[in-house]
Design a protein around this motif. Sequence first.
Motif, mmCIF file in Angstrom:
data_model
loop_
_atom_site.group_PDB
_atom_site.id
_atom_site.type_symbol
_atom_site.label_atom_id
_atom_site.label_comp_id
_atom_site.label_asym_id
_atom_site.label_seq_id
_atom_site.Cartn_x
_atom_site.Cartn_y
_atom_site.Cartn_z
ATOM 1 N N ASP A 52 42.911 43.042 62.544
ATOM 2 C CA ASP A 52 41.457 42.999 62.544
ATOM 3 C C ASP A 52 41.065 41.667 63.198
ATOM 4 N N TRP A 111 40.290 38.906 60.787
ATOM 5 C CA TRP A 111 41.329 38.436 59.884
ATOM 6 C C TRP A 111 42.636 38.522 60.648
ATOM 7 N N ASP A 113 42.271 30.583 53.325
ATOM 8 C CA ASP A 113 42.160 31.952 53.842
ATOM 9 C C ASP A 113 43.514 32.654 53.821
ATOM 10 N N VAL A 151 44.408 33.468 50.139
ATOM 11 C CA VAL A 151 43.629 34.607 49.634
ATOM 12 C C VAL A 151 44.114 35.897 50.288
ATOM 13 N N GLN A 154 45.637 39.164 48.332
ATOM 14 C CA GLN A 154 45.040 40.494 48.415
ATOM 15 C C GLN A 154 46.003 41.497 49.030
ATOM 16 N N ARG A 158 48.645 42.272 46.144
ATOM 17 C CA ARG A 158 48.158 42.766 44.853
ATOM 18 C C ARG A 158 48.417 44.262 44.615
ATOM 19 N N PRO A 159 48.177 45.126 45.600
ATOM 20 C CA PRO A 159 48.412 46.559 45.311
ATOM 21 C C PRO A 159 49.856 46.872 44.975
ATOM 22 N N ARG A 168 51.308 46.704 40.783
ATOM 23 C CA ARG A 168 50.974 47.600 39.676
ATOM 24 C C ARG A 168 52.203 47.940 38.860
#
Lengths: 383, 91
Positions: A302, A305, A365, A368, A372, A375-376, A379
Amino acid sequence: MNRELIGAVAADTDRRLHRLLDTRVNPGAAARDAAAAPLQAELLQEAARHGLFHCALPTNVCTGHGFAPVRWGLVLEHIGYRCTDLSFPLLVYLTAGTIRRLHHDQRTDLLEPLTDGGRLPLIGFAYTEQRDPFDFRGSLSRRGDTITVTTEKSIVAGARILDAFLTYVPDAQGRPTAVLLHRTDPGVSIAPLAVSGFRSAGFGTVRATDTAVPCDRIVDTDGLAHAQRILNAEAAFFVAAPTGRMRAIAEACAMHVAATERHDTPLADYPNVQSLLGRMHATVESCRATLYQALEAYGEDDSLWSPLSWIAKYTVGQHALTVAAMAQRLTGTQGFLDTSPCARHLRDFSGLLAGGNPQEKVEIDLGVHLTQTIRPTLREPGE
Amino acid sequence: MKIHVSGILRKYVDYRKDLTYDAPTVRAGLEQLCSEYPQLATILFEGNGDISAVHRLFLNGNRLASDTLDEPTAADDTIDIITAIAGGSRR
């Protein structure tokens, strides 16, 4: 990275630019730095005539033959290697990046008034106000086909050299809007700004006071995203030339220690000197590898980012100063003399810490982003 | 739902880390957030109501596309808003 490509780009860049660099840009580097005298815009025009921008710009835009990100990054790196005035590749990077951005925005119509007689449009990036971008000052109001702009951008590279600036001005709702201003527009003024590095890049403060221009000068109503696309995705190109300069510094140090004796022994034979040179070499090659990784990944992320591009900017920004300090240690009193470029390199490289996107901000940045991203995967099983 | 604001945006929510709202969708939660902190409205949203491209939203750690803001959410859901913006101010 393909070594043959690196060599081929270096040879091609030398063929196009060696005369300009050797006779016009490099000889005046120290004097320009001492006097904080801006580079002449004509040098950029001459570079364009020699085809410097052929792989930086899309086909049919200002001598472009199609944007090739890896090749363009290598061109910038090689200019940094060959050019002792880092302000020159900084202006090249800025101009190419902003023109390409306008092409991406399908606004090459805005280039036409700046290409009179086949000239390269010299466009800069006027963003910084030393305040949060959500709190930018100034105003943009529209009446009929005209917009009236008031803004002040405090630190603008190339302000005293370039023809036009992509700038970011809050609209009536306070949202920054991307607007192209010409230096010749009514109410636009440019004040010189003293800086410690890149002193021939013509830094200045750009002010527009009740500047009325056609409303088609609005480039993007989401100016924040527009600016961040330049700051983020282009970050690797920003540090390409400094990476080349780091390599040139390391090689100059190797030559210096081979040609210098202490107690009848060449400096190059002292283990501590060999060690320092080795660290310098490893540091430079690590930066090159990081830069190449970002160049090869350009366009995959992207554009807002671009972690690999940020990492290249961050890594070179961190290590360039270290390499310059190593050079100072290796060259001793000779490096301390005003005739040495050591101090200039230190001052120029210090600009990489804040320039483009401050190092501490990039760290946050990246942190973070990693959090992110991971994180997924954290679980509980079966969740 | 909980909304977690980080980085440059935190000053616009009085530096509160977590904000809790009773909202049926992500969009409704964001609207309540902007109702409590009106300055955020022009920062988070574009004029057409879309989330500005400079922000990334995550629902329970999964990135949210801008066209999924109206999907239903549960009370224990967490929204993260992260922003990559260059700039800074003098105090």
